[in-house]
Design a protein around this motif. Structure first.
Motif, PDB file in Angstrom:
ATOM      1  N   VAL A   1       0.885  -1.159   0.000  1.00 42.99           N
ATOM      2  CA  VAL A   1       0.000   0.000   0.000  1.00 42.99           C
ATOM      3  C   VAL A   1       0.924   1.211   0.000  1.00 42.99           C
ATOM      4  O   VAL A   1       1.695   1.405   0.941  1.00 42.99           O
ATOM      5  N   ASP A   2       0.868   2.007  -1.081  1.00 38.10           N
ATOM      6  CA  ASP A   2       1.794   3.138  -1.157  1.00 38.10           C
ATOM      7  C   ASP A   2       1.255   4.351  -0.398  1.00 38.10           C
ATOM      8  O   ASP A   2       0.160   4.319   0.177  1.00 38.10           O
ATOM      9  N   ALA A   3       2.021   5.431  -0.405  1.00 40.62           N
ATOM     10  CA  ALA A   3       1.668   6.635   0.342  1.00 40.62           C
ATOM     11  C   ALA A   3       0.366   7.271  -0.139  1.00 40.62           C
ATOM     12  O   ALA A   3      -0.282   8.009   0.600  1.00 40.62           O
ATOM     13  N   HIS A   4      -0.028   6.981  -1.366  1.00 36.38           N
ATOM     14  CA  HIS A   4      -1.262   7.537  -1.926  1.00 36.38           C
ATOM     15  C   HIS A   4      -2.468   6.636  -1.677  1.00 36.38           C
ATOM     16  O   HIS A   4      -3.570   6.944  -2.124  1.00 36.38           O
ATOM     17  N   GLY A   5      -2.256   5.494  -1.010  1.00 34.80           N
ATOM     18  CA  GLY A   5      -3.348   4.584  -0.708  1.00 34.80           C
ATOM     19  C   GLY A   5      -3.642   3.585  -1.812  1.00 34.80           C
ATOM     20  O   GLY A   5      -4.690   2.958  -1.812  1.00 34.80           O
ATOM     21  N   THR A   6      -2.701   3.408  -2.739  1.00 34.44           N
ATOM     22  CA  THR A   6      -2.878   2.411  -3.794  1.00 34.44           C
ATOM     23  C   THR A   6      -2.523   1.038  -3.235  1.00 34.44           C
ATOM     24  O   THR A   6      -1.411   0.826  -2.754  1.00 34.44           O
ATOM     25  N   VAL A   7      -3.467   0.117  -3.299  1.00 42.87           N
ATOM     26  CA  VAL A   7      -3.289  -1.234  -2.781  1.00 42.87           C
ATOM     27  C   VAL A   7      -2.953  -2.139  -3.967  1.00 42.87           C
ATOM     28  O   VAL A   7      -3.714  -2.208  -4.929  1.00 42.87           O
ATOM     29  N   THR A   8      -1.801  -2.811  -3.892  1.00 36.98           N
ATOM     30  CA  THR A   8      -1.355  -3.655  -4.996  1.00 36.98           C
ATOM     31  C   THR A   8      -1.018  -5.048  -4.491  1.00 36.98           C
ATOM     32  O   THR A   8      -0.253  -5.208  -3.536  1.00 36.98           O
ATOM     33  N   LEU A   9      -1.596  -6.057  -5.150  1.00 39.46           N
ATOM     34  CA  LEU A   9      -1.306  -7.453  -4.850  1.00 39.46           C
ATOM     35  C   LEU A   9      -0.280  -7.935  -5.866  1.00 39.46           C
ATOM     36  O   LEU A   9      -0.463  -7.755  -7.071  1.00 39.46           O
ATOM     37  N   HIS A  10       0.809  -8.531  -5.377  1.00 34.62           N
ATOM     38  CA  HIS A  10       1.885  -9.031  -6.232  1.00 34.62           C
ATOM     39  C   HIS A  10       1.913 -10.555  -6.110  1.00 34.62           C
ATOM     40  O   HIS A  10       2.013 -11.080  -5.004  1.00 34.62           O
ATOM     41  N   THR A  11       1.817 -11.243  -7.245  1.00 37.18           N
ATOM     42  CA  THR A  11       1.882 -12.700  -7.232  1.00 37.18           C
ATOM     43  C   THR A  11       2.884 -13.170  -8.266  1.00 37.18           C
ATOM     44  O   THR A  11       3.104 -12.505  -9.276  1.00 37.18           O
TER      45      THR A  11
END
Length: 108
Positions: free
Chosen positions: A69-79
């Protein structure tokens, strides 16, 4: 104003998260929705567990899914299978992290 019903879920039996209740399931597992603050905590907990696991085994064996979750609130799932996917909040404002993929259990 009535309080919202909640449920406690766990992914690995180590960390528990109290999330809004829902009746969604996948292969017998819960499909919890998380607030942005909970997504940040989940990302932190996953990173801490992967760091501890990586110290105990060779890097090529550590192919777990990760979450940021970056500083801007972007939630990213990495697989390892699908690469990176940005998760958008559902219409209820919650992020269904690992839903229909991870084996979340409801804690009694």
């Amino acid at each position: 104003m009535a309080s919202r019903r909640t449920m406690r879920v766990t992914l690995d039996g180590t960390h528990e998260y109290e999330v809004p209740h829902n009746d969604l399931s996948w292969n017998g597992f819960a499909v919890p929705g998380f607030t942005l603050a909970q997504a940040r905590q989940l990302a932190h907990d996953i990173d801490a567990e992967l760091t501890a696991t990586a110290a105990a085994q060779p890097p090529h064996l550590n192919e777990n899914d990760t979450l940021t979750v970056d500083a801007h609130g972007t939630v990213t799932l990495h697989t390892s299978a699908d690469g990176s996917t940005i998760l958008e909040p559902h219409t209820d404002g919650l992020y269904y992290i690992g839903g229909f993929r991870w084996s979340w259990s409801i804690v009694d």
